[in-house]
Design a protein around this motif. Structure first.
Motif, PDB file in Angstrom:
ATOM      1  N   ASN A 126       2.117  -0.882   1.464  1.00  0.00           N
ATOM      2  CA  ASN A 126       1.079  -0.649   0.481  1.00  0.00           C
ATOM      3  C   ASN A 126      -0.194  -0.243   1.209  1.00  0.00           C
ATOM      4  OD1 ASN A 126       2.751  -1.443  -1.685  1.00  0.00           O
ATOM      5  ND2 ASN A 126       2.275  -3.593  -1.299  1.00  0.00           N
ATOM      6  N   GLN A 128      10.953  -1.834  -5.077  1.00  0.00           N
ATOM      7  CA  GLN A 128       9.716  -1.152  -4.717  1.00  0.00           C
ATOM      8  C   GLN A 128       9.949   0.084  -3.860  1.00  0.00           C
ATOM      9  OE1 GLN A 128       6.732  -3.605  -2.940  1.00  0.00           O
ATOM     10  NE2 GLN A 128       6.108  -4.527  -4.870  1.00  0.00           N
ATOM     11  N   LYS A 188       8.897   3.796  -4.958  1.00  0.00           N
ATOM     12  CA  LYS A 188       7.856   4.540  -4.252  1.00  0.00           C
ATOM     13  C   LYS A 188       8.322   5.945  -3.884  1.00  0.00           C
ATOM     14  CE  LYS A 188       5.397   0.611  -2.180  1.00  0.00           C
ATOM     15  NZ  LYS A 188       5.095  -0.112  -0.924  1.00  0.00           N
TER      16      LYS A 188
END
Length: 644
Positions: A593, A632, A636
């Protein structure tokens, strides 16, 4: 749906399994590494249950100290790499959180390398005990999920991926109980297994039939479903990544299609997407793989200078079935390991030349050939001596019997961890000791292929591995060596604390669209072209090792190493590789992130191109329309998911 009753794999189970010599395998996942995974989680558990932070730290350190004695003794077994494994992930722990009736129990899973963990409600972690259980779990999740309430069912195998690609805090399905060997077809040279079967189990099942797998990655404890789904690979310029070994598969999908059986003939590109599908198109329940006759490999280990390694590469790739380079930063040394079928040794390669009985010559491996020049004690002396000096300087005592019982990997782990692992001077000394070890370990060895294709990849570590095209088998280009020259120059000019080795391997291409070694190049792709059938790819992996809990009770050292690895080392690799068309190994791709998140994700999309991303998402729309299999990382890269 029935969640698992208890997910914990306790230390006593590891030790009990390790005492069973019939479960030994030849590879790098030693008992110490698996116990270390459970050690950290158990210590973490102690700190949540003790009365104060100081007490928990004391209890944790005492516990881990006693554990390390057991680990050291266990690692001194006479079988190199002797260990044992459950089909469970590297570590699972179930516990109750602040609720007397246990309704808020959670399960925590730690991956093998100790770099990623996930905690999720126990009710969201499923362990089906039969294929029908799996079908029921997936079907019910599909029926009950809507935009407001999704029942996530991300498939997880042995949790060996360094990046935790299988992890989802919203829900997972473990295939640990679905590990049956279903059929071995000697006529077709195929084996069909449930997807939870480990590679080592498959090898065990094939052995009595005189068969084996065509190639292996560095270890053999992956579950087959994960093994193919992330595109694992070995080395061999004419051998593709393992997804190409798949000839048929069965997917259990959270869609109206339910259970789907696929082959190349029935589903074409959908089949190729599903065999390396990242767990995003369905949960693999059965896989059929190509097999080959069992064979011995003659392994040669030599140490070349960097110039010699560069100049000899093309010859080595053509001459030998398997070639692996291990570069040692700050040393003019490249460890070269080749392997060839003992019945098909190259005449210009290692071995003893004899008559073939037909008027010609052939090479064989004689007893003299495989007799080492230096004893094991002489080979390990540089590492043992460095460890003794480090321990003496710190006034630490370890029994000599324990030191002499350690193998190469354990010694390297300890000499690294007993110094500052981010100090370039310490790393340079470690690398020098490792070079000296390999200088004495040069020579030949003969063993079954399943033993020689596994190797000691070391202890817990961060690893970043990239793949890029380097021409064709007939005409390799200079990129394999120019990439390494530029990478080493950057490492050494920036004084990066880069431990050995930087490993380099080669494979042929894959026709799976999502393979890092994919030969699918766009709309003009022709699978019968010379370039597609003879494509050559190089894989390069960099690492930073991590100290065990007893040498890092606060976890601060691991945190600093992690920051250095991601913020310096990985960025440096991407900088050097920007012009080479890099793609990271799916099991080692990290998309943190922050400011680099979209840049890295976009680079992945660019590597495969819009067409491949589009067809993969269309396949997801077909087989996982509610995105119950996503997490995730998948979100992404491919987008369109509501994943926390």
């Amino acid at each position: 749906m029935t969640p698992h009753k208890y997910g914990a794999l306790r230390l006593s189970q590891f030790l009990k399994q390790a005492s069973n010599p019939s479960r030994a395998l030849h590879g790098s996942c030693r008992l110490a590494r698996h116990v270390a995974s459970s050690e950290r989680a158990a210590v973490a558990s102690l700190s949540t249950t003790s009365t104060g932070n100081q007490d928990s730290r004391v209890h944790g350190r005492a516990w881990s100290t006693s554990l390390m004695v057991a680990v050291a003794l266990a690692s001194s077994a006479s079988i190199i790499g002797a260990t044992s494994h459950s089909n469970q992930p590297a570590f699972t722990e179930a516990k109750a959180e602040n609720d007397d009736d246990g309704t808020d129990e959670t399960t925590t899973i730690l991956n093998w390398s100790g770099t990623h963990s996930v905690t999720l409600p126990q009710k969201s972690y499923y362990e089906p005990e039969s294929i029908q259980d799996l079908v029921d779990i997936v079907s019910e999740a599909y029926k009950k999920s809507d935009n407001e309430n999704k029942i996530h069912i991300r498939p997880i195998g042995s949790a060996l991926s360094p990046n935790g690609i299988a992890f989802s805090s919203q829900g997972m399905v473990s295939l640990s109980n679905l590990d049956k060997i279903l059929e071995i077809n000697k006529d077709k040279l195929e084996i069909t297994v449930q997807a939870g079967a480990r590679v080592s189990q498959v090898l065990d099942a094939l052995r009595p039939h005189g068969l084996t797998l065509p190639n292996l990655a560095s270890i053999a404890e992956q579950q087959i479903g994960g093994f193919v789904s992330v595109g694992a690979h070995g080395t061999g310029a004419r051998i593709p990544p393992v997804d190409e070994f798949v000839t048929a598969l069965t997917l259990v999908t959270p869609s109206k299609h339910g259970v789907v059986k696929m082959t190349e003939k029935t589903h074409g590109e959908l089949f190729r997407l599903a065999r390396l599908g990242l767990g995003g198109l369905g949960i693999l329940s059965e896989v059929t793989l190509k097999v080959v006759p069992a064979h011995n490999l003659l392994e040669q280990t030599i140490v070349l200078t960097r110039d010699e390694a560069k100049n000899q590469l093309n010859t080595l790739l053509k001459r030998h079935k398997h070639v692996r380079y291990m570069w040692i930063p700050y040393e003019d040394a490249v460890v070269v390991v080749t392997n060839d079928d003992e019945n098909d040794l190259p005449l210009l390669g290692p071995g003893t030349e004899v008559s073939d009985g037909k008027g010609g010559k052939k090479k064989i491996a004689s007893v003299d050939d495989v007799t080492p020049k230096f004893s094991r004690n002489e080979q390990l002396a540089p590492l043992r001596n460095m460890l003794r000096n480090l321990l003496k300087a710190k006034e630490i005592s370890i029994e000599e019997e324990i030191i002499e019982g350690m193998g190469f990997g354990d010694l390297r782990d300890l000499i690294l961890a007993h110094g500052n692992m981010l100090d370039p001077d310490h790393i340079k000394k470690c690398n020098k000791a490792e070079k000296d070890f390999w200088m004495n370990a040069q020579g030949l060895d003969l063993a079954p292929s399943e033993k020689k294709l596994n190797f000691d990849c070391g202890g817990q570590q961060w690893v970043y591995e990239v793949c890029f095209p380097v021409g064709t088998y007939g005409m390799p280009n200079e990129k394999s060596m120019s990439f390494m020259e530029e990478l080493l120059k950057e490492i050494e000019s920036n004084n990066v604390p880069a431990p050995a080795p930087i490993e380099q391997r080669w494979t042929s291409g894959s026709k799976s669209p999502l393979s890092p070694a994919s030969v699918i190049t766009g709309k003009d792709y022709c699978e019968s072209s010379y370039e597609a059938n003879n494509a050559l790819f190089s894989w390069v992996g960099v690492i930073m090792y991590l100290p065990s809990e007893d040498l890092d009770p606060t976890g601060y050292r691991r945190d600093f190493i992690t920051e250095s690895f991601k913020d310096q080392y990985c960025k440096l690799v991407r900088k050097v590789g920007s012009k080479y068309g890099l793609m990271c190994h799916w099991a080692k791709l990290e998309i943190p992130n922050g400011e680099d998140e979209e840049v890295i994700a976009q680079s992945v999309r660019d590597r495969f191109g819009p067409r491949v991303c589009e067809v993969y998402n269309k396949a997801r729309d077909m087989y996982d329309p509610k995105r119950l299999l996503s997490n995730q990382l998948i979100a992404k890269v491919f987008g369109g998911d509501d994943v926390e």
